[in-house]
Enzyme design. Structure first.
Site, PDB file in Angstrom:
ATOM      1  CG  ASP A   1      -3.704  -1.613  12.355  1.00  0.00           C
ATOM      2  OD1 ASP A   1      -4.210  -0.582  12.814  1.00  0.00           O
ATOM      3  OD2 ASP A   1      -2.705  -2.242  12.242  1.00  0.00           O
TER       4      ASP A   1
ATOM      5  CE1 TYR B   1       3.981  -2.526  14.902  1.00  0.00           C
ATOM      6  CE2 TYR B   1       3.501  -4.532  15.819  1.00  0.00           C
ATOM      7  CZ  TYR B   1       4.214  -3.281  15.926  1.00  0.00           C
ATOM      8  OH  TYR B   1       4.594  -2.773  17.015  1.00  0.00           O
TER       9      TYR B   1
ATOM     10  CE1 TYR C   1       2.399   4.111  10.529  1.00  0.00           C
ATOM     11  CE2 TYR C   1       3.843   5.539  11.906  1.00  0.00           C
ATOM     12  CZ  TYR C   1       2.917   4.613  11.645  1.00  0.00           C
ATOM     13  OH  TYR C   1       2.357   3.829  12.871  1.00  0.00           O
TER      14      TYR C   1
ATOM     15  CG  HIS D   1       0.092   2.734 -14.610  1.00  0.00           C
ATOM     16  ND1 HIS D   1       1.249   3.275 -14.828  1.00  0.00           N
ATOM     17  CD2 HIS D   1       0.277   1.392 -14.180  1.00  0.00           C
ATOM     18  CE1 HIS D   1       2.135   2.106 -14.660  1.00  0.00           C
ATOM     19  NE2 HIS D   1       1.631   1.193 -14.307  1.00  0.00           N
TER      20      HIS D   1
ATOM     21  CG  ASP E   1       2.758  -0.508 -11.760  1.00  0.00           C
ATOM     22  OD1 ASP E   1       2.889  -1.252 -13.027  1.00  0.00           O
ATOM     23  OD2 ASP E   1       2.969   0.573 -11.155  1.00  0.00           O
TER      24      ASP E   1
ATOM     25  CG  ASN F   1      -1.117  -1.112   8.974  1.00  0.00           C
ATOM     26  OD1 ASN F   1      -2.401  -0.755   9.188  1.00  0.00           O
ATOM     27  ND2 ASN F   1      -0.241  -1.126   9.737  1.00  0.00           N
TER      28      ASN F   1
END
Length: 157
Positions: free
Chosen positions: A30, A130, A112, A22, A64, A132
């Site tokens: 990508d 982009y 990042y 958890h 979550d 991701n």
């Protein structure tokens, strides 16, 4: 092959998803993402695009609900609110599985940093830039009334 499981869920990926606890996070990235450099654990799904992989992961991974934000996407450069078509597809896919969870944009360095701290990274061959996303694992709640699952089938929740 297993019944009821998306075939994109490889043995390594299923092991990783099951091993996560958890609050652990997993990134799906990508083909241009620096996965080898950023991943603590790298799972390669070469030849597959991001949306089918995201859909497969969301078919088994609880998100979550202890925190207000648990799904994060990368942004187009520093344009936090710009949506490329791939972002719209990611949001739609997440909404099918988790209709009440927002997909939160994170600008480059914030995204990042979160990937580098993630439990694992799934590298796809998605050609769009982009593309991701990060998912934070939740819990599977016990049955109503706190009853334990039937011990004859330990996988019934």
């Amino acid at each position: 092959m297993l019944k009821g499981l998306d075939p994109l869920l490889s043995p390594e990926l299923l092991f990783t998803l099951r091993a996560m606890g958890h609050g652990d996070e997993i990134a799906i990235v990508d083909g241009n993402y620096p996965g080898v450099e950023h991943a603590r654990r790298l799972i390669r799904l070469d030849g597959h695009h991001l949306i089918p992989v995201l859909n497969a992961v969301l078919s088994v991974l609880p998100i979550d609900d202890f925190v207000p934000e648990a799904i994060f996407r990368s942004t187009v450069k520093a344009e936090r609110d710009k949506l490329d078509p791939v972002h719209e597809e990611m949001i739609d896919c997440c909404a099918r599985h988790e209709p009440h969870r927002p997909v939160v944009p994170l600008v480059g360095p914030d995204f990042y940093g979160r990937v580098k701290a993630a439990h694992a990274v799934i590298q796809t061959s998605e050609p769009r830039l982009y593309a991701n996303i990060i998912l934070r694992k939740g819990v599977i709640y016990p049955r109503e009334g706190g009853q334990a699952p039937d011990i004859t089938d330990p996988f019934v929740y």
